[in-house]
Design a protein around this motif. Structure first.
Motif, PDB file in Angstrom:
ATOM      1  N   LEU A 197       0.841  -1.504   0.265  1.00 54.44           N
ATOM      2  CA  LEU A 197      -0.296   0.458   0.413  1.00 54.44           C
ATOM      3  C   LEU A 197       0.763   1.233  -0.372  1.00 54.44           C
ATOM      4  N   MET A 198       0.076   1.834  -0.821  1.00 55.82           N
ATOM      5  CA  MET A 198       1.691   3.670  -0.579  1.00 55.82           C
ATOM      6  C   MET A 198       0.748   4.349   0.623  1.00 55.82           C
ATOM      7  N   ASN A 199       1.513   5.839   0.563  1.00 55.93           N
ATOM      8  CA  ASN A 199       0.345   6.279   1.354  1.00 55.93           C
ATOM      9  C   ASN A 199      -0.780   7.334   2.312  1.00 55.93           C
ATOM     10  N   LYS A 200      -1.087   6.766   0.826  1.00 57.40           N
ATOM     11  CA  LYS A 200      -2.528   7.706   0.680  1.00 57.40           C
ATOM     12  C   LYS A 200      -3.548   6.489   0.960  1.00 57.40           C
ATOM     13  N   GLU A 201      -3.710   5.362   0.568  1.00 54.31           N
ATOM     14  CA  GLU A 201      -4.169   4.123   1.269  1.00 54.31           C
ATOM     15  C   GLU A 201      -4.395   3.902   2.427  1.00 54.31           C
ATOM     16  N   ASN A 207      -7.643   5.808   9.361  1.00 57.36           N
ATOM     17  CA  ASN A 207      -7.758   6.488   9.539  1.00 57.36           C
ATOM     18  C   ASN A 207      -7.193   7.874   9.718  1.00 57.36           C
ATOM     19  N   THR A 208      -5.879   8.556   9.499  1.00 56.14           N
ATOM     20  CA  THR A 208      -5.496   9.258   9.547  1.00 56.14           C
ATOM     21  C   THR A 208      -5.064  10.616   8.118  1.00 56.14           C
ATOM     22  N   SER A 209      -3.757  11.150   8.437  1.00 55.98           N
ATOM     23  CA  SER A 209      -3.762  12.339   7.298  1.00 55.98           C
ATOM     24  C   SER A 209      -2.322  11.764   6.658  1.00 55.98           C
ATOM     25  N   VAL A 210      -2.141  11.832   5.520  1.00 56.47           N
ATOM     26  CA  VAL A 210      -0.641  11.148   4.598  1.00 56.47           C
ATOM     27  C   VAL A 210       0.605  11.886   5.079  1.00 56.47           C
ATOM     28  N   ARG A 211       0.007  12.708   6.175  1.00 57.97           N
ATOM     29  CA  ARG A 211       1.331  13.662   6.234  1.00 57.97           C
ATOM     30  C   ARG A 211       2.107  12.621   7.785  1.00 57.97           C
ATOM     31  N   ASN A 212       0.691  11.966   8.349  1.00 55.30           N
ATOM     32  CA  ASN A 212       1.093  11.431   9.407  1.00 55.30           C
ATOM     33  C   ASN A 212       2.004   9.814   8.927  1.00 55.30           C
TER      34      ASN A 212
END
Length: 243
Positions: A197-201, A207-212
């Motif tokens: 899985l990539m960061n967006k997935e 249930n958090t942000s891509v940044r985190n």
């Protein structure tokens, strides 16, 4: 509102681990106490040789070292760090009584990231450390290419990861050469990265942000001494860090 508060708290947890190397017991204890009061996990060494031994089982996010030490000085210690792939990009702060401009230039030329002359304000040291750690997280995220991804590179990484997963039963597991302590959230992120899985997935799944997610992936790179998702997954499979 709750999500925003959680994200803010996660940002504060970036502080991570610090290795402090200084042969002055009084200063070493004082700096350690101040850094720990500021939320950092600090391990200490009284000389460069001891510091190097600690690095074999304790992978910090940043090193603070004195320059003038017996046997191996700070410049030699820094050179040894930069010659090891695990520590090539590790932020290093020099603490020293040598405060002349020529001394600072020599320190930066040697590869240190910041140079602080004794005596110094502990708050300034904390500000320097926080800034270097935040910059490292940002740099790692940018190098990972999530914001402007190279589709071919990402596709290649996913393909390699899936190929490794298909043959993971044939991968011989060995103990990790360094001690890896993962938080529950870091373990969750690692397990999802290992699924391809990539960061967006991952962000949607947790249930958090891509940044985190980027921050957690950066921490995983730091803790395992890896530089890409493929290397991270391979390391995790070889050393039994993921299912």
């Amino acid at each position: 509102m709750i999500q925003a508060e959680n994200d803010s708290q996660e940002k504060l947890k970036i502080s991570g681990k610090i290795l402090l190397v200084d042969d002055e017991p009084g200063l070493r204890e004082a700096v350690q106490a101040y850094l720990e009061d500021s939320g950092f996990d600090v391990n200490v060494a009284s000389n460069a040789n001891q510091g190097w031994d600690i690095l074999q089982s304790y992978l910090p996010d940043l090193v603070i070292t004195d320059i003038m030490m017996p046997q191996i000085d700070g410049y030699q210690f820094l050179q040894k760090l930069r010659e090891d792939p695990r520590f090539k990009a590790l932020p290093v702060v020099f603490l020293t009584a040598k405060g002349m401009t020529t001394d600072r230039i020599q320190g930066y030329q040697a590869g240190c990231d910041a140079y602080l002359s004794k005596p110094f304000d502990p708050e300034e040291l904390v500000a320097i450390v926080e800034n270097l750690l935040e910059r490292r997280v940002v740099a790692t995220s940018q190098n990972e290419g999530e914001n402007t991804p190279d589709i071919a590179v990402l596709a290649s990484q996913i393909a390699e990861i899936k190929a490794m997963l298909m043959g993971k039963n044939a991968i011989a597991q060995t103990p990790s050469p360094i001690k890896i302590d993962l938080t529950p959230r870091e373990q969750s992120v690692l397990d999802l990265v290992a699924r391809g899985l990539m960061n967006k997935e991952i962000a949607r799944d947790l249930n958090t942000s891509v940044r985190n997610v980027e921050k957690y992936v950066s921490r995983l790179f730091t803790k395992t001494g890896t530089n890409s998702r493929t290397e991270l997954v391979r390391y995790a499979l070889e050393h039994g860090l993921t299912k």
